[in-house]
Design a protein around this motif. Structure first.
Motif, short mmCIF file in Angstrom:
data_model
loop_
_atom_site.label_atom_id
_atom_site.label_comp_id
_atom_site.label_asym_id
_atom_site.label_seq_id
_atom_site.Cartn_x
_atom_site.Cartn_y
_atom_site.Cartn_z
N GLN A 39 24.06 -17.84 35.23
CA GLN A 39 22.78 -17.28 34.85
C GLN A 39 23.01 -15.99 34.09
OE1 GLN A 39 20.12 -16.52 38.13
NE2 GLN A 39 18.32 -16.53 36.81
N ALA A 40 22.59 -15.99 32.85
CA ALA A 40 22.65 -14.80 32.02
C ALA A 40 21.37 -13.99 32.21
CB ALA A 40 22.83 -15.18 30.55
N PRO A 41 21.41 -12.70 31.91
CA PRO A 41 20.20 -11.87 32.05
C PRO A 41 19.04 -12.44 31.26
CG PRO A 41 22.12 -10.48 31.73
CD PRO A 41 22.57 -11.89 31.49
N GLY A 42 17.90 -12.59 31.92
CA GLY A 42 16.71 -13.10 31.27
C GLY A 42 16.68 -14.59 31.06
N ALA A 43 17.69 -15.30 31.54
CA ALA A 43 17.77 -16.74 31.37
C ALA A 43 17.71 -17.45 32.72
CB ALA A 43 19.05 -17.12 30.63
N GLN A 44 17.54 -18.76 32.65
CA GLN A 44 17.53 -19.57 33.85
C GLN A 44 18.94 -19.91 34.29
OE1 GLN A 44 15.09 -22.98 32.86
NE2 GLN A 44 13.24 -21.97 33.59
N ARG A 45 19.09 -20.22 35.56
CA ARG A 45 20.37 -20.66 36.07
C ARG A 45 20.60 -22.11 35.66
NH1 ARG A 45 21.83 -19.39 42.27
NH2 ARG A 45 21.18 -17.36 41.42
N VAL A 46 21.75 -22.37 35.08
CA VAL A 46 22.06 -23.70 34.57
C VAL A 46 23.41 -24.17 35.09
CG1 VAL A 46 20.68 -23.41 32.48
CG2 VAL A 46 23.08 -22.76 32.47
N LEU A 47 23.56 -25.47 35.13
CA LEU A 47 24.81 -26.08 35.57
C LEU A 47 25.88 -25.90 34.51
CD1 LEU A 47 26.36 -27.97 37.59
CD2 LEU A 47 25.56 -29.86 36.15
N VAL A 48 27.06 -25.50 34.94
CA VAL A 48 28.23 -25.42 34.07
C VAL A 48 29.11 -26.65 34.26
CG1 VAL A 48 30.29 -24.11 33.45
CG2 VAL A 48 28.19 -22.91 34.12
N ALA A 49 29.45 -26.94 35.50
CA ALA A 49 30.30 -28.08 35.81
C ALA A 49 30.14 -28.45 37.27
CB ALA A 49 31.77 -27.76 35.50
N ALA A 50 30.38 -29.72 37.57
CA ALA A 50 30.30 -30.19 38.94
C ALA A 50 31.32 -31.29 39.16
CB ALA A 50 28.89 -30.71 39.25
N ILE A 51 31.73 -31.43 40.41
CA ILE A 51 32.68 -32.47 40.78
C ILE A 51 32.21 -33.10 42.08
CG2 ILE A 51 34.20 -30.80 41.93
CD1 ILE A 51 36.56 -32.61 41.02
N SER A 52 32.20 -34.41 42.14
CA SER A 52 31.73 -35.14 43.31
C SER A 52 32.86 -35.35 44.30
CB SER A 52 31.13 -36.47 42.90
OG SER A 52 32.14 -37.37 42.47
N SER A 53 32.50 -35.87 45.47
CA SER A 53 33.51 -36.17 46.48
C SER A 53 34.49 -37.22 46.00
CB SER A 53 32.83 -36.63 47.77
OG SER A 53 32.05 -37.80 47.56
N GLY A 54 34.04 -38.09 45.10
CA GLY A 54 34.90 -39.11 44.54
C GLY A 54 35.74 -38.65 43.37
N GLY A 55 35.52 -37.42 42.92
CA GLY A 55 36.32 -36.87 41.85
C GLY A 55 35.71 -36.96 40.46
N SER A 56 34.54 -37.54 40.35
CA SER A 56 33.88 -37.59 39.05
C SER A 56 33.36 -36.22 38.67
CB SER A 56 32.75 -38.61 39.05
OG SER A 56 31.74 -38.25 39.97
N THR A 57 33.36 -35.92 37.39
CA THR A 57 32.98 -34.59 36.92
C THR A 57 31.87 -34.65 35.90
OG1 THR A 57 34.71 -34.65 35.22
CG2 THR A 57 35.27 -33.64 37.33
N ASN A 58 31.10 -33.57 35.83
CA ASN A 58 30.08 -33.39 34.82
C ASN A 58 30.23 -32.00 34.23
OD1 ASN A 58 28.66 -35.89 35.11
ND2 ASN A 58 27.73 -35.10 36.99
N TYR A 59 30.03 -31.89 32.92
CA TYR A 59 30.13 -30.62 32.23
C TYR A 59 28.94 -30.41 31.32
CZ TYR A 59 35.07 -30.66 33.60
OH TYR A 59 36.24 -30.70 34.31
N ALA A 60 28.52 -29.17 31.23
CA ALA A 60 27.53 -28.83 30.25
C ALA A 60 28.13 -28.98 28.85
CB ALA A 60 27.03 -27.40 30.45
N ASP A 61 27.30 -29.39 27.90
CA ASP A 61 27.80 -29.58 26.54
C ASP A 61 28.40 -28.30 25.97
OD1 ASP A 61 25.16 -31.90 25.55
OD2 ASP A 61 27.08 -32.24 26.53
N SER A 62 27.87 -27.17 26.38
CA SER A 62 28.31 -25.90 25.84
C SER A 62 29.73 -25.50 26.24
CB SER A 62 27.34 -24.78 26.25
OG SER A 62 27.27 -24.68 27.66
N VAL A 63 30.26 -26.15 27.28
CA VAL A 63 31.59 -25.78 27.76
C VAL A 63 32.60 -26.91 27.69
CG1 VAL A 63 30.63 -24.04 29.31
CG2 VAL A 63 31.10 -26.35 30.17
N LYS A 64 32.17 -28.09 27.27
CA LYS A 64 33.09 -29.22 27.20
C LYS A 64 34.27 -28.91 26.29
CE LYS A 64 29.91 -33.01 28.25
NZ LYS A 64 29.22 -34.22 27.74
#
Length: 120
Positions: A39-64
Protein backbone atom coordinates in the motif's frame (compact mmCIF):
# COMPACT_ATOMS: atom_id res chain seq x y z
CA UNK A 1 -3.73 -16.90 17.92
CA UNK A 2 -1.51 -16.37 14.89
CA UNK A 3 1.14 -13.69 14.73
CA UNK A 4 3.09 -12.55 11.69
CA UNK A 5 6.44 -10.78 11.80
CA UNK A 6 7.80 -9.16 8.66
CA UNK A 7 11.39 -8.17 8.04
CA UNK A 8 13.73 -7.19 5.24
CA UNK A 9 12.34 -3.82 4.24
CA UNK A 10 14.51 -0.80 3.76
CA UNK A 11 15.79 1.84 1.38
CA UNK A 12 17.40 0.86 -1.91
CA UNK A 13 18.32 2.58 -5.13
CA UNK A 14 16.55 2.00 -8.40
CA UNK A 15 17.60 -1.37 -9.78
CA UNK A 16 18.44 -2.76 -6.37
CA UNK A 17 17.08 -5.81 -4.60
CA UNK A 18 15.38 -6.67 -1.34
CA UNK A 19 14.27 -9.92 0.23
CA UNK A 20 11.27 -9.70 2.52
CA UNK A 21 10.52 -12.38 5.08
CA UNK A 22 7.37 -13.16 7.03
CA UNK A 23 7.33 -15.71 9.82
CA UNK A 24 4.06 -17.03 11.19
CA UNK A 25 3.85 -18.27 14.75
CA UNK A 26 1.24 -19.26 17.28
CA UNK A 27 -1.40 -21.93 17.08
CA UNK A 28 -1.39 -23.01 13.45
CA UNK A 29 -3.07 -26.18 12.32
CA UNK A 30 -2.50 -25.57 8.64
CA UNK A 31 -1.70 -22.76 6.24
CA UNK A 32 -3.80 -22.51 3.11
CA UNK A 33 -1.97 -19.66 1.47
CA UNK A 34 0.54 -16.89 2.07
CA UNK A 35 0.92 -13.62 0.27
CA UNK A 36 2.33 -10.14 0.15
CA UNK A 37 0.33 -6.96 -0.32
CA UNK A 38 1.50 -3.40 -0.58
CA UNK A 39 0.00 0.00 0.00
CA UNK A 40 1.48 3.27 -1.16
CA UNK A 41 0.45 6.59 0.43
CA UNK A 42 -2.98 7.59 -0.78
CA UNK A 43 -3.52 4.29 -2.58
CA UNK A 44 -5.39 1.09 -1.89
CA UNK A 45 -3.76 -2.05 -0.61
CA UNK A 46 -3.15 -4.43 -3.50
CA UNK A 47 -1.85 -7.94 -3.94
CA UNK A 48 1.77 -8.28 -4.97
CA UNK A 49 2.20 -12.05 -4.90
CA UNK A 50 0.69 -15.12 -3.29
CA UNK A 51 1.51 -18.79 -2.94
CA UNK A 52 -0.93 -21.57 -2.10
CA UNK A 53 -0.42 -24.64 0.04
CA UNK A 54 0.05 -26.60 -3.16
CA UNK A 55 2.78 -24.28 -4.37
CA UNK A 56 0.91 -22.42 -7.08
CA UNK A 57 1.75 -18.73 -7.34
CA UNK A 58 0.09 -15.53 -8.46
CA UNK A 59 1.79 -12.24 -9.27
CA UNK A 60 0.59 -8.77 -9.99
CA UNK A 61 1.32 -7.74 -13.56
CA UNK A 62 3.39 -4.84 -12.30
CA UNK A 63 5.96 -7.13 -10.67
CA UNK A 64 6.04 -10.16 -12.95
CA UNK A 65 9.58 -11.03 -13.93
CA UNK A 66 11.05 -9.02 -11.06
CA UNK A 67 9.56 -10.71 -8.01
CA UNK A 68 9.59 -14.28 -6.74
CA UNK A 69 7.54 -15.58 -3.84
CA UNK A 70 8.61 -18.71 -2.01
CA UNK A 71 7.82 -20.58 1.16
CA UNK A 72 9.60 -22.61 3.81
CA UNK A 73 6.97 -24.93 5.21
CA UNK A 74 9.10 -26.13 8.12
CA UNK A 75 9.51 -22.55 9.35
CA UNK A 76 6.04 -21.28 8.39
CA UNK A 77 7.82 -18.51 6.58
CA UNK A 78 7.15 -16.82 3.26
CA UNK A 79 9.68 -14.80 1.30
CA UNK A 80 9.45 -12.16 -1.36
CA UNK A 81 12.57 -11.69 -3.44
CA UNK A 82 12.38 -8.39 -5.28
CA UNK A 83 14.84 -7.42 -8.00
CA UNK A 84 15.15 -4.52 -10.40
CA UNK A 85 13.23 -2.33 -8.01
CA UNK A 86 11.61 0.85 -9.24
CA UNK A 87 10.43 3.98 -7.41
CA UNK A 88 6.83 2.89 -7.97
CA UNK A 89 7.56 -0.16 -5.80
CA UNK A 90 7.81 2.17 -2.82
CA UNK A 91 5.12 1.16 -0.33
CA UNK A 92 4.39 -0.47 2.96
CA UNK A 93 4.44 -4.22 2.37
CA UNK A 94 2.11 -6.45 4.40
CA UNK A 95 2.27 -10.18 4.90
CA UNK A 96 -1.00 -12.08 4.72
CA UNK A 97 -1.58 -15.65 5.84
CA UNK A 98 -4.73 -17.67 5.41
CA UNK A 99 -4.54 -20.33 8.11
CA UNK A 100 -6.58 -22.75 10.12
CA UNK A 101 -6.20 -21.99 13.81
CA UNK A 102 -8.21 -22.27 17.03
CA UNK A 103 -11.73 -23.48 16.39
CA UNK A 104 -10.70 -25.16 13.16
CA UNK A 105 -11.71 -22.04 11.27
CA UNK A 106 -9.83 -20.59 8.33
CA UNK A 107 -9.03 -16.92 8.85
CA UNK A 108 -6.84 -14.23 7.38
CA UNK A 109 -4.00 -12.85 9.46
CA UNK A 110 -1.98 -9.73 8.76
CA UNK A 111 1.42 -8.48 9.73
CA UNK A 112 2.05 -4.91 10.79
CA UNK A 113 3.94 -4.13 7.61
CA UNK A 114 7.48 -3.38 6.57
CA UNK A 115 8.47 -0.27 4.62
CA UNK A 116 10.15 -0.44 1.25
CA UNK A 117 11.50 2.72 -0.34
CA UNK A 118 13.18 2.87 -3.74
CA UNK A 119 15.08 6.04 -4.52
CA UNK A 120 15.80 7.46 -7.95
Amino acid sequence: QVQLVESGGGLVQTGGSLRLSCAASGIIFSIEAMGWYRQAPGAQRVLVAAISSGGSTNYADSVKGRVTISRNNAKNTVYLQMNSLRPEDTANYYCNVRARSVGNVIRDYWGRGTQVAVST
